[in-house]
Motif scaffolding. Structure first.
Motif, PDB file in Angstrom:
ATOM      1  N   GLY A  76     -11.609  10.781  -3.795  1.00 33.10           N
ATOM      2  CA  GLY A  76     -10.562  10.817  -4.826  1.00 33.10           C
ATOM      3  C   GLY A  76      -9.155  10.811  -4.261  1.00 33.10           C
ATOM      4  N   ARG A  77      -8.908   9.945  -3.284  1.00 29.64           N
ATOM      5  CA  ARG A  77      -7.626   9.959  -2.582  1.00 29.64           C
ATOM      6  C   ARG A  77      -7.112   8.525  -2.433  1.00 29.64           C
ATOM      7  NH1 ARG A  77      -6.008  13.870   1.382  1.00 29.64           N
ATOM      8  NH2 ARG A  77      -7.682  15.126   0.503  1.00 29.64           N
ATOM      9  N   ASN A  78      -5.799   8.347  -2.524  1.00 23.31           N
ATOM     10  CA  ASN A  78      -5.217   7.041  -2.207  1.00 23.31           C
ATOM     11  C   ASN A  78      -5.052   6.974  -0.707  1.00 23.31           C
ATOM     12  OD1 ASN A  78      -4.805   6.281  -4.945  1.00 23.31           O
ATOM     13  ND2 ASN A  78      -3.078   7.720  -4.986  1.00 23.31           N
ATOM     14  N   VAL A  79      -5.777   6.086  -0.079  1.00 19.45           N
ATOM     15  CA  VAL A  79      -5.603   5.968   1.370  1.00 19.45           C
ATOM     16  C   VAL A  79      -4.919   4.641   1.695  1.00 19.45           C
ATOM     17  CG1 VAL A  79      -7.506   7.490   2.021  1.00 19.45           C
ATOM     18  CG2 VAL A  79      -7.946   5.045   1.733  1.00 19.45           C
ATOM     19  N   GLU A  80      -4.127   4.682   2.760  1.00 17.49           N
ATOM     20  CA  GLU A  80      -3.479   3.474   3.278  1.00 17.49           C
ATOM     21  C   GLU A  80      -4.069   3.201   4.640  1.00 17.49           C
ATOM     22  OE1 GLU A  80       0.758   3.435   3.307  1.00 17.49           O
ATOM     23  OE2 GLU A  80       0.907   4.561   1.418  1.00 17.49           O
ATOM     24  N   PHE A  81      -4.281   1.939   4.925  1.00 11.90           N
ATOM     25  CA  PHE A  81      -4.913   1.631   6.219  1.00 11.90           C
ATOM     26  C   PHE A  81      -4.607   0.208   6.630  1.00 11.90           C
ATOM     27  CE2 PHE A  81      -8.252  -0.975   4.329  1.00 11.90           C
ATOM     28  CZ  PHE A  81      -8.239  -0.526   3.017  1.00 11.90           C
ATOM     29  N   LYS A  82      -4.898  -0.035   7.902  1.00  9.84           N
ATOM     30  CA  LYS A  82      -4.810  -1.378   8.463  1.00  9.84           C
ATOM     31  C   LYS A  82      -5.991  -1.606   9.379  1.00  9.84           C
ATOM     32  CE  LYS A  82      -0.138  -3.017   8.290  1.00  9.84           C
ATOM     33  NZ  LYS A  82       1.033  -3.413   9.059  1.00  9.84           N
ATOM     34  N   PHE A  83      -6.243  -2.863   9.652  1.00  8.86           N
ATOM     35  CA  PHE A  83      -7.252  -3.210  10.652  1.00  8.86           C
ATOM     36  C   PHE A  83      -6.519  -3.567  11.929  1.00  8.86           C
ATOM     37  CE2 PHE A  83      -9.020  -3.957   6.478  1.00  8.86           C
ATOM     38  CZ  PHE A  83     -10.201  -3.249   6.563  1.00  8.86           C
ATOM     39  N   ILE A  84      -7.061  -3.146  13.043  1.00 12.60           N
ATOM     40  CA  ILE A  84      -6.446  -3.491  14.331  1.00 12.60           C
ATOM     41  C   ILE A  84      -7.494  -4.165  15.206  1.00 12.60           C
ATOM     42  CG2 ILE A  84      -4.736  -1.616  14.256  1.00 12.60           C
ATOM     43  CD1 ILE A  84      -6.481  -0.040  16.216  1.00 12.60           C
ATOM     44  N   LYS A  85      -7.003  -4.935  16.142  1.00 10.64           N
ATOM     45  CA  LYS A  85      -7.895  -5.551  17.128  1.00 10.64           C
ATOM     46  C   LYS A  85      -7.667  -4.828  18.442  1.00 10.64           C
ATOM     47  CE  LYS A  85      -7.533  -9.985  14.760  1.00 10.64           C
ATOM     48  NZ  LYS A  85      -6.969 -11.361  14.808  1.00 10.64           N
ATOM     49  N   LYS A  86      -8.737  -4.371  19.032  1.00  8.95           N
ATOM     50  CA  LYS A  86      -8.613  -3.556  20.237  1.00  8.95           C
ATOM     51  C   LYS A  86      -9.604  -4.079  21.264  1.00  8.95           C
ATOM     52  CE  LYS A  86      -9.485   1.061  19.923  1.00  8.95           C
ATOM     53  NZ  LYS A  86      -9.297   2.536  19.903  1.00  8.95           N
ATOM     54  N   ASP A  87      -9.205  -4.045  22.543  1.00  9.02           N
ATOM     55  CA  ASP A  87     -10.171  -4.425  23.584  1.00  9.02           C
ATOM     56  C   ASP A  87     -10.571  -3.190  24.396  1.00  9.02           C
ATOM     57  OD1 ASP A  87      -8.188  -3.901  25.447  1.00  9.02           O
ATOM     58  OD2 ASP A  87      -7.705  -6.024  25.785  1.00  9.02           O
ATOM     59  N   ALA A  88     -11.431  -3.400  25.370  1.00  9.20           N
ATOM     60  CA  ALA A  88     -11.986  -2.281  26.122  1.00  9.20           C
ATOM     61  C   ALA A  88     -10.917  -1.522  26.901  1.00  9.20           C
ATOM     62  CB  ALA A  88     -13.084  -2.774  27.062  1.00  9.20           C
ATOM     63  N   SER A  89      -9.829  -2.204  27.276  1.00 12.59           N
ATOM     64  CA  SER A  89      -8.762  -1.494  28.002  1.00 12.59           C
ATOM     65  C   SER A  89      -7.811  -0.787  27.050  1.00 12.59           C
ATOM     66  CB  SER A  89      -7.953  -2.457  28.883  1.00 12.59           C
ATOM     67  OG  SER A  89      -8.658  -3.616  29.151  1.00 12.59           O
ATOM     68  N   GLY A  90      -8.062  -0.888  25.745  1.00 10.33           N
ATOM     69  CA  GLY A  90      -7.227  -0.169  24.787  1.00 10.33           C
ATOM     70  C   GLY A  90      -6.014  -0.959  24.314  1.00 10.33           C
ATOM     71  N   ASN A  91      -5.925  -2.254  24.684  1.00 12.85           N
ATOM     72  CA  ASN A  91      -4.829  -3.088  24.160  1.00 12.85           C
ATOM     73  C   ASN A  91      -5.029  -3.280  22.664  1.00 12.85           C
ATOM     74  OD1 ASN A  91      -3.689  -3.611  26.774  1.00 12.85           O
ATOM     75  ND2 ASN A  91      -5.455  -4.959  27.117  1.00 12.85           N
ATOM     76  N   VAL A  92      -3.944  -3.097  21.920  1.00 18.20           N
ATOM     77  CA  VAL A  92      -4.049  -3.105  20.465  1.00 18.20           C
ATOM     78  C   VAL A  92      -3.181  -4.196  19.866  1.00 18.20           C
ATOM     79  CG1 VAL A  92      -3.530  -1.767  18.378  1.00 18.20           C
ATOM     80  CG2 VAL A  92      -4.566  -0.648  20.359  1.00 18.20           C
TER      81      VAL A  92
END
Ligand code: NOJ
Ligand code: NOJ
Ligand code: CA
Ligand code: CA
Length: 680
Positions: free
Chosen positions: A638-654
């Protein structure tokens, strides 16, 4: 902890019973015909064991005299009545083929008898843990509805639906898993078992209502079957349901093979609020003391690694064997190996679990030979006595339940380790060699100066130990197969937290803090920097209310009335509220090799916009396929959530998604689905 602390098993010893194979206390409830093997010569049939048989054993002191304080019994629910079309005509004696989670398995007993089992156990100070298998109903075939019972699910007698023509979408229809990935194992059928679609509101509510029914009966714990095969997000909502309703210690089964290490396994133990059966521990101890494929160096590395990787190592359930593995003891083996393994398990971190019959040195390789009928109830076996002595020590010396482990002396054959908590110390010395004696010199211990007798009363030939100043142990001889256990108790000066349960909680709910030297007058409890209202206080146990805090992980500390502050213990995850399982789906998220898609958003359950805490990697093979991705996440209801999708690799690059945040209002109860298009 007594039976009124259902969230701390650190001082308990669990005994795992296959209900059908333990004791037949009521011949009148036995199945007939093709379901039954009266003499249990066909191990794939029911053999007549039931709750009355367990009640009888509670009453004759079999468990109490062994020091057992918790029983894990087979799934109690109604199972299919048909048999498999295999050569043996396998019946559902094991309890894993449910048809109605709100009724009892009549061959185990009635609801009334179940209640008597719980009441009798509680009178003896013994907890009852049920097996629970919410991944599936029973074997089913899409094309052959007449196969078994077609996986049909009933709600207290009323048909909900079956596997074929599943218009309500209760089950997954993605074929059987080949175990190639976690995703494949979750959303395809485990063997031929009709696999629940937990995102279906009917299924979600049904399974949660069912577990509440058993919680209402007074159970003290839950062993969850096949946790690797259910969406982790849904399981977290399941745990929030249990913990918000009647919190009980809950541990899952994530099978690991020999030498298998899996970060996902640790992540599960650390993020779902559920403990695990400690397959890392069990497999390694089997290598050292059963098949000889490793030695104490390997065991000690496992202890070090796992104490670092489990956030709560003391809450994982250790074992030597179970109904899915060869029994620890085998024909032709030296029973000494079982004795030593029991001594090590019962003095190690984690909650020890003894598989029924181990105390009688039962043998049996593979299923169903590892599930024979209990051969005897002899209280004089050495194994029975070892369990009894060490179970008592787990109650009297808190170092065993709460302490860290330190290796003090080691070679391939000898392992001497110490457990300490506050001023409580237990030192354990084991020599697994069949032939070599070792003279132990230069051993140092935290035991204070004095002479110590063996807590096993020389059952494994332990001698007494002499400790001089500075913890220098006088040289002593460790003979082949010898094990000794040495204990001293002290009172910690400052409050010392040993365990907290549950470690996942919504604001306003109760956590129970166990340890020592809290003092007899009420002090205070902090969760992070928030003050938790104290509900009850004793020198060893505090109940406190989780304050209203933003969702996230917090450390807990106790301050005595005199102002002395304890160690910090945690993390305890404070949830942003009651949870709902939401399937986040995103279309057209193309990635470069090595990249995966994750979700991150504005609540702690979505990582609070911290890319390092983003949820995923999302899946892209079964429910949707690349470049579509999906993941089931436990988020506040019961909550309004805001979000995004990110692309991440094994070294943590986002790489962040561009554009505005996605918005979704989560359902106030039950699961939901949110579908987005990836914003390049
Ligand atoms: C694991 C159980 O321990 C095993 O015995 C059972 O057959 C499967 N899960 C499926 O329920
Ligand atoms: C970065 C994201 O791109 C943006 O969408 C979000 O609102 C902020 N983080 C929040 O700090
Ligand atoms: Ca019976
Ligand atoms: Ca599944």
């Amino acid at each position: 902890a007594s039976t009124d602390n259902k969230v701390n098993y650190s001082n308990d010893v669990i005994y795992q019973i296959m209900t059908d194979r333990f004791s037949d206390g009521n011949a009148n409830n036995n199945p007939t015909g093709s379901l039954f093997s009266a003499d249990c010569s066909n191990l794939r049939k029911y053999c007549g064991g039931d709750w009355q048989g367990i009640i009888n054993k509670l009453n004759d002191g079999y468990f109490t005299d062994m020091g057992i304080t918790a029983l894990w019994i087979s799934q109690p629910v109604e199972n299919v009545y048909s048999v498999l079309n295999d050569t043996a005509g396998t019946a559902s004696y094991h309890g894993y083929w449910a048809r109605d989670f709100k009724k009892t398995n009549p061959f185990f007993g009635t609801m009334q008898e179940f209640q008597t089992l719980i009441n009798t156990a509680h009178q003896k100070g013994i907890k009852v843990i049920i097996d629970f298998a919410p991944n599936h109903t029973s074997p089913a075939s899409e094309d052959t509805p007449s196969y078994m019972e077609n996986g049909k699910l009933y709600d207290n007698g009323t048909l909900v639906g079956g596997y074929t023509n599943d218009t309500k979408d209760l089950f997954h229809h993605n074929g059987g898993t080949n175990f190639s990935s976690i995703e494949d194992g979750i959303y395809r059928n485990l063997y031929d078992l009709a696999d629940f679609n937990h995102q279906n509101p009917t299924v979600d509510k049904y399974l949660k209502d069912s577990v509440k029914l058993w919680l209402d009966m007074g159970i003290d714990g839950i062993r969850v079957d096949a946790v690797k095969h259910m969406p982790f997000g849904w399981q977290k909502t399941f745990m929030e349901t249990v913990y918000s309703y009647k919190p009980v210690f809950t541990f899952g089964e994530w099978f690991l093979g020999e030498n298998e290490v899996d970060q996902n396994y640790y992540n599960f133990a650390n993020t779902t609020g559920m403990s695990l059966l400690d397959f890392r521990f069990g497999q390694k101890l089997r290598q050292v003391l059963r098949n000889g494929s490793d030695n104490w160096y390997g065991f000690n590395s496992m202890i070090t690694e796992s104490e670092a990787k489990y956030e709560q190592a003391a809450d994982q359930v250790t074992f030597l064997d179970n109904h899915d593995m060869d029994r620890f003891h085998f024909d032709g083996a030296d029973v000494k190996n079982t004795d030593l393994a029991l001594a090590v398990m019962l003095t190690s971190r984690g909650v020890p679990n003894v598989y029924y019959g181990t105390e009688q040195y039962m043998t049996g390789n593979g299923d169903p030979n590892n599930r024979k009928k209990q051969t005897s109830f002899n209280k004089t076996t050495k194994a029975y006595q070892i369990i009894s002595k060490l179970a008592a020590l787990r109650k009297s010396n808190q170092a065993l339940g709460y302490g860290k482990t330190k290796e003090r002396w080691i070679n391939n054959d000898v392992y001497i380790y110490e457990r300490t908590f506050g001023k409580d110390v237990v030192l354990v010395a084991v020599n697994k060699s069949k032939t070599a004696s070792y003279n132990i010199t230069n051993l140092t211990t935290a035991l204070s100066a004095g002479s110590y007798s063996d807590q096993l009363t020389s059952l494994l030939n332990g001698s007494s130990l002499s400790v001089g100043s500075g913890g220098a142990v006088s040289a002593f001889n460790l003979s082949p197969g010898e094990a000794g256990v040495y204990s001293s108790n002290g009172t910690a000066a400052a409050p010392a937290i040993g365990q907290i349960g549950p470690v996942m909680a919504v604001p306003g709910s109760t956590i129970t803090i166990s340890g020592e030297s809290f003092g007899t007058s009420v002090g205070s409890v902090k969760v992070g920097t928030g003050n938790a209202a104290v509900l009850s206080w004793s020198n060893t146990e505090i109940r406190a209310q989780v304050p209203v805090l933003a969702g996230g992980n917090y450390q807990v500390s106790v301050t005595s009335s005199g102002g002395t502050v304890s160690n910090t213990y945690g993390p305890v995850e404070v949830l942003s509220g009651k949870q709902s399982s939401v399937r986040f789906m995103v279309n057209n998220a193309t990635t470069s090799p090595g990249q995966s898609v994750y979700i991150v958003g504005n609540v702690s359950e979505l990582g609070n916009w911290d890319a390092a805490k983003a949820i995923g990697p999302m899946y892209n093979q079964v429910i949707t396929k690349y470049p579509g991705w999906y993941y089931d996440v436990s988020v506040p209801a019961g909550r309004n959530v805001e979000f995004k999708f990110i692309k991440k690799d094994a070294s943590g690059n986002v790489v962040w998604e561009s554009g505005a945040n996605h918005l979704y209002t989560t359902p106030s109860s039950g699961p939901g689905t949110s579908i987005s298009n990836f914003q390049n």
